[in-house]
Design a protein around this motif. Structure first.
Motif, mmCIF file in Angstrom:
data_model
loop_
_atom_site.group_PDB
_atom_site.id
_atom_site.type_symbol
_atom_site.label_atom_id
_atom_site.label_comp_id
_atom_site.label_asym_id
_atom_site.label_seq_id
_atom_site.Cartn_x
_atom_site.Cartn_y
_atom_site.Cartn_z
ATOM 1 N N PRO B 38 0.814 -1.216 0.000
ATOM 2 C CA PRO B 38 0.000 0.000 0.000
ATOM 3 C C PRO B 38 0.850 1.270 0.000
ATOM 4 N N SER B 39 0.224 2.356 -0.391
ATOM 5 C CA SER B 39 0.904 3.645 -0.434
ATOM 6 C C SER B 39 1.436 4.025 0.944
ATOM 7 N N GLY B 40 2.670 4.479 0.980
ATOM 8 C CA GLY B 40 3.259 4.915 2.251
ATOM 9 C C GLY B 40 3.874 3.792 3.068
ATOM 10 N N CYS B 41 3.922 2.575 2.522
ATOM 11 C CA CYS B 41 4.436 1.449 3.302
ATOM 12 C C CYS B 41 5.966 1.420 3.322
ATOM 13 N N GLY B 42 6.607 2.229 2.475
ATOM 14 C CA GLY B 42 8.066 2.320 2.537
ATOM 15 C C GLY B 42 8.794 1.783 1.311
ATOM 16 N N LYS B 43 8.079 1.541 0.223
ATOM 17 C CA LYS B 43 8.701 0.961 -0.972
ATOM 18 C C LYS B 43 9.769 1.881 -1.566
ATOM 19 N N SER B 44 9.392 3.148 -1.758
ATOM 20 C CA SER B 44 10.368 4.083 -2.341
ATOM 21 C C SER B 44 11.561 4.256 -1.419
ATOM 22 N N THR B 45 11.288 4.390 -0.145
ATOM 23 C CA THR B 45 12.372 4.547 0.824
ATOM 24 C C THR B 45 13.326 3.360 0.749
ATOM 25 N N PHE B 46 12.763 2.177 0.592
ATOM 26 C CA PHE B 46 13.589 0.973 0.492
ATOM 27 C C PHE B 46 14.534 1.063 -0.711
HETATM 28 N N1 LIG Z 1 12.329 12.452 3.485
HETATM 29 C C1 LIG Z 1 11.385 12.006 4.328
HETATM 30 N N2 LIG Z 1 11.241 12.577 5.537
HETATM 31 C C2 LIG Z 1 10.308 12.137 6.402
HETATM 32 N N3 LIG Z 1 9.459 11.134 6.156
HETATM 33 C C3 LIG Z 1 9.539 10.522 4.953
HETATM 34 C C4 LIG Z 1 10.503 10.926 3.977
HETATM 35 N N4 LIG Z 1 10.344 10.151 2.884
HETATM 36 C C5 LIG Z 1 9.352 9.298 3.173
HETATM 37 N N5 LIG Z 1 8.856 9.505 4.409
HETATM 38 C C6 LIG Z 1 7.790 8.725 5.051
HETATM 39 O O1 LIG Z 1 8.124 7.382 4.959
HETATM 40 C C7 LIG Z 1 6.981 6.595 4.713
HETATM 41 C C8 LIG Z 1 7.211 5.727 3.512
HETATM 42 O O2 LIG Z 1 7.286 6.533 2.350
HETATM 43 P P1 LIG Z 1 7.585 5.925 0.934
HETATM 44 O O3 LIG Z 1 7.659 7.048 -0.016
HETATM 45 O O4 LIG Z 1 8.744 5.037 1.020
HETATM 46 O O5 LIG Z 1 6.283 5.059 0.653
HETATM 47 P P2 LIG Z 1 5.855 4.262 -0.650
HETATM 48 O O6 LIG Z 1 5.606 2.872 -0.230
HETATM 49 O O7 LIG Z 1 6.837 4.482 -1.724
HETATM 50 O O8 LIG Z 1 4.475 4.951 -1.038
HETATM 51 P P3 LIG Z 1 3.848 5.219 -2.482
HETATM 52 O O9 LIG Z 1 3.256 3.931 -2.957
HETATM 53 O O10 LIG Z 1 2.780 6.223 -2.200
HETATM 54 O O11 LIG Z 1 4.924 5.742 -3.354
HETATM 55 C C9 LIG Z 1 5.815 7.553 4.589
HETATM 56 O O12 LIG Z 1 5.127 7.550 5.800
HETATM 57 C C10 LIG Z 1 6.464 8.876 4.355
HETATM 58 O O13 LIG Z 1 5.693 9.898 4.910
#
Ligand SMILES: Nc1ncnc2c1ncn2[C@@H]1O[C@H](COP(=O)(O)OP(=O)(O)OP(=O)(O)O)[C@@H](O)[C@H]1O
Ligand SMILES: [Mg+2]
Lengths: 219, 246
Positions: B38-46
């Motif tokens: 799901p959105s916001g689960c941390g995929k991009s961060t990973f």
């Molecule tokens: N630079 C940052 N500073 C603070 N919090 C962050 C930062 N980048 C991401 N987050 C938080 O980390 C969490 C994961 O974000 P991420 O972008 O990895 O999600 P995602 O799985 O890629 O979502 P999506 O499918 O919407 O792209 C979110 O709660 C977001 O708010």
């Protein structure tokens, strides 16, 4: 207005214009160099230097050019640093302009989205390569309108050069008025010659700005 | 097959916000791993962690046995092994398509220009964009930009490619052309780590599915078809159900 007087004064004004331009463009070139280096220092958050740049900006933006020139021209010789009036003009204009140029370049740099930097990093580019090939070129073209505004501002500021006996436009006008009291003619020529100097810059600036807008990078 | 990417006990937080918890993952050479969640689960961060764009609070990431550490000198060497394609393309707007593609090979890898141009030309031809090589990014459609971004990453000859929702910003009719390009890459044996919301594509391309929820790997399986039919965890089931319309 007396036509003959006007015509007879023109060569004097022309010489004054050339002197103003000579000092002006050297000072502006100097200010560009300071601007680029200063902006790079703030961009990379270089320790110590960053603070010095900050102090420099505040110092020169918050004091009049006149005071800066007096300082360079009259105070420095007291501590043994002698400097010609022309060099003083270039130095003063460059230092004042540098403070503004740093700010202009910096806001250009800041307007480039951080993900462009990351995209460059992800290709293995170093910080320096990223700055030089990716960020700076985009920032400079965004900064062009601001840079040109600075150029016009600095060229206008040259009018205080007369106070350190540089025979610029202002000096020439004051001098002639003092000697022959043809006030109207002298002031008329003064305005005309400032326009001759500044209008082309404004027009070129407007053209560049329009081209940039049309050729805008925007996706 | 040899391990190319190894992630152990990865822990990432932004301030007090824990975004990734004890992530363990190994990717072998030639494997295509699809990450969903799901959105916001941390995929991009990973993915950003894998590329050294984020600092870790704990854990180790290695590529080809070498540790990935943000802010270390060696990171530029490592990033050459890891290609990354972003959702928003991130082409360099002031350079032509060709210059975008050959910049890093020339400046970073110091390759011969003629040779780099030749390979760039071949790759552009493969994705059907050879006639656009002198265009600027703003003159391209989203799908074309994304294919250029993929070629740009490929020309560095990375060991592994990371894709972060690369079709999410595209109009539906352009999604296909980009997915085709990725599918072709997968078939040619590239090692890929793909984050996507395109479930049909995930099913077609994946050797393995990793499902992340709330910063944890909840389910991980190589039985891709089974996963999409009948995931074994309730959280994955719930997530997949949001993609069907009944
Ligand atoms: N630079 C940052 N500073 C603070 N919090 C962050 C930062 N980048 C991401 N987050 C938080 O980390 C969490 C994961 O974000 P991420 O972008 O990895 O999600 P995602 O799985 O890629 O979502 P999506 O499918 O919407 O792209 C979110 O709660 C977001 O708010
Ligand atoms: Mg994301």
């Amino acid at each position: 207005m007396d036509k003959e007087t006007l015509v007879s004064y023109i060569p004097l004004y022309r010489d004054a214009l050339l002197l103003t331009l000579k000092i002006g463009w050297q000072g502006i070139l100097f200010s560009f160099v300071i601007g680029l280096i200063g902006a790079a220092i703030t961009h990379f958050k270089v320790k110590v230097l960053k603070t010095i740049v900050g102090i420099y900006i505040e110092l020169f933006r918050n004091t009049p050019l006149l005071v800066q020139l007096f300082f360079i021209y009259f105070a420095l010789p007291k501590v043994g640093v002698k400097i010609t009036a022309e060099a003083c003009g270039v130095l003063g204009l460059g230092l004042l302009g540098g403070a503004y140029m740093i700010e202009t370049f910096r806001s250009g740099l800041e307007s480039i989205p951080i993900i462009q930097t990351e995209s460059s990093y992800s290709l293995g580019m170093s910080k320096l390569q990223t700055f030089w090939y990716i960020i700076l070129p985009q920032a400079v073209s965004i900064s062009v309108p601001g840079l040109l505004a600075n150029v016009i501002f600095l060229l206008k500021e040259t009018s205080v050069f007369s106070t350190i006996s540089l025979m610029d436009l202002m000096f020439t006008a004051k001098d002639l008025i003092g000697m022959y009291a043809k006030t109207i003619e002298c002031l008329f020529l003064l305005v005309v010659f400032y326009l001759i100097m500044l209008l082309p810059v404004s027009i070129i600036g407007a053209l560049i700005e329009r081209r940039l807008r049309y050729a805008g990078f925007g996706d | 097959m040899s391990e190319l990417l190894k992630v152990t006990h990865l822990h990432k937080e932004f301030g007090k916000n824990v975004v990734l918890k004890d992530i363990n993952l190994t990717v072998k050479k030639g494997e295509v791993v699809v990450i969903i969640g799901p959105s916001g689960c941390g995929k991009s961060t990973f993915l950003r962690c894998l590329n050294g764009l984020e600092e870790l609070q704990d854990g180790v990431i290695t590529v080809d046995g070498l540790p990935v550490e943000a802010n270390k000198r060696e990171i530029t060497k490592l990033r050459q092994k890891i290609g990354m394609v972003f959702q928003s393309y991130e082409l360099f707007p002031h350079m032509s398509v060709l210059d975008n593609i050959i910049l890093a090979p020339l400046k970073v890898q110091r390759r011969n220009k003629e040779e780099a141009v030749r390979e760039a030309t071949e790759l552009l031809d493969k994705v059907g964009l050879l006639d656009k090589k002198d265009y600027f990014p703003r003159q391209l459609s989203g799908g074309q930009k994304q294919r250029v971004a993929i070629v740009r990453a490929l020309l560095m000859h990375p060991d592994i490619l990371l894709f972060d929702e690369v079709t999410a910003a595209l109009d539906p009719e352009m999604v296909h052309e980009v997915l085709e390009t990725m599918l072709a890459l997968a078939r040619s044996g590239s090692t890929m780590l793909i984050v996507t919301h395109e479930m049909a594509f995930a099913k077609a391309v994946a050797d393995r599915i990793v499902f992340i929820d709330k910063g944890e790997i909840v389910e991980e399986t190589t039985d891709v078809a089974d996963f999409f039919k009948e995931p074994s965890t309730p959280r994955a089931k719930k997530f997949l159900s949001t993609f069907t319309y009944e």
